[in-house]
Design a protein around this motif. Structure first.
Motif, short mmCIF file in Angstrom:
data_model
loop_
_atom_site.label_atom_id
_atom_site.label_comp_id
_atom_site.label_asym_id
_atom_site.label_seq_id
_atom_site.Cartn_x
_atom_site.Cartn_y
_atom_site.Cartn_z
N GLY A 297 0.87 -1.19 0.14
CA GLY A 297 0.07 -0.01 0.15
C GLY A 297 0.97 1.26 0.10
O GLY A 297 1.63 1.50 0.81
N VAL A 298 0.71 2.11 -1.08
CA VAL A 298 1.70 3.19 -1.39
C VAL A 298 0.84 4.56 -1.56
O VAL A 298 0.74 4.69 -2.80
N PRO A 299 0.36 5.17 -0.77
CA PRO A 299 -0.35 6.51 -0.88
C PRO A 299 0.54 7.52 -1.36
O PRO A 299 1.98 7.48 -1.22
N THR A 300 0.40 8.48 -2.00
CA THR A 300 1.13 9.43 -2.71
C THR A 300 1.10 10.74 -1.77
O THR A 300 0.11 11.10 -1.40
N TRP A 301 2.22 11.29 -1.34
CA TRP A 301 2.29 12.45 -0.48
C TRP A 301 3.34 13.49 -1.01
O TRP A 301 3.72 13.13 -2.24
N PHE A 302 3.35 14.62 -0.50
CA PHE A 302 4.10 15.54 -0.93
C PHE A 302 4.17 15.77 -2.34
O PHE A 302 5.22 16.03 -2.88
N ASP A 303 3.16 15.99 -3.30
CA ASP A 303 3.16 16.56 -4.54
C ASP A 303 3.98 15.29 -5.45
O ASP A 303 4.99 15.70 -5.98
N GLY A 304 3.45 14.12 -5.30
CA GLY A 304 4.28 13.20 -6.10
C GLY A 304 5.29 12.45 -5.40
O GLY A 304 5.92 11.79 -6.43
N GLU A 305 5.51 12.33 -4.43
CA GLU A 305 6.38 11.58 -3.53
C GLU A 305 5.89 10.49 -2.65
O GLU A 305 4.73 10.47 -2.51
N LEU A 306 6.96 9.34 -2.41
CA LEU A 306 6.60 8.65 -1.57
C LEU A 306 6.42 8.92 -0.05
O LEU A 306 7.12 9.91 0.16
N PRO A 307 5.53 8.54 0.73
CA PRO A 307 5.53 8.91 2.19
C PRO A 307 6.69 8.27 2.90
O PRO A 307 7.54 7.58 2.34
#
Ligand SMILES: Cc1cc2nc3c(=O)[nH]c(=O)nc-3n(C[C@H](O)[C@H](O)[C@H](O)COP(=O)(O)O)c2cc1C
Length: 169
Positions: free
Chosen positions: A54-64
């Protein structure tokens, strides 16, 4: 049927909810172990041949942060022959230029280490400008958008898990 490891951050509320739905959709015939991405190590990762991340996108296009911290370890692992499915969480209205990017970053890294990425899905029903999760005209995994399309998620998960069941054989 060998065991499956599902890796996600237990602290990430939306991702964790999706993980529960994914496990439920597999049903009782499958042994699925939950592993917290906040504390995951190489040994845990390598002990599975069938993995779901499970990999949500954070920080405008980055990995958490928690996945980012595991990237240097991942870059050294030999994942040859392991079957891996990735689901991402994203917001296509808020971040149309980076929709689900982190899932794509993860798919690319895993595949560069020899993993077989399974569970690509159609982009039908999504509206966005660009996404690193695109491989050809499909997403490399499943992208869920709880901000804008929450009511579609259950059905998307069911279809995806049916596909994974075939591919994990
Ligand atoms: C600061 C911030 C930045 C985000 N950046 C992106 C992004 O670049 N692309 C995207 O698709 N979604 C982005 N999102 C949306 C999240 O991926 C989405 O809300 C997701 O459901 C979060 O899941 P989590 O709470 O389990 O981490 C962002 C959300 C926040 C709060």
């Amino acid at each position: 049927m060998s065991k499956i490891g599902i890796f996600y951050s237990f602290r990430s509320t939306k991702t964790a909810k999706a993980a529960e739905k994914i496990i439920e959709a597999f049903g009782n015939d499958y042994q699925i172990d939950k592993i917290d991405a906040d504390t995951v190590n190489e040994e845990q990762f390598l002990s599975y041949n069938k993995l779901i991340l499970g990999v949500p996108t954070w920080f405008d296009g980055e990995l958490p942060n928690y996945w980012d911290e595991f990237v240097p370890a991942l870059e050294d692992l030999d994942l040859t022959g392991k079957k891996v499915a990735v689901w991402g969480m994203g917001d296509q209205v808020g971040y149309p230029e980076n929709f689900g990017d982190a899932a794509g970053i993860m798919c690319e890294l895993l595949s560069s280490r020899g993993a077989i990425i399974i569970g690509a899905t159609s982009t039908d029903g999504y509206v966005f400008e660009s996404s690193k999760a695109l491989v050809g005209n499909k997403f490399c995994g499943l992208i869920l958008d709880q901000e804008n399309q929450a009511r579609l998620s259950s059905h998307r998960i069911e279809q995806w898990v049916n596909d994974l069941k075939k591919n994990f054989k």
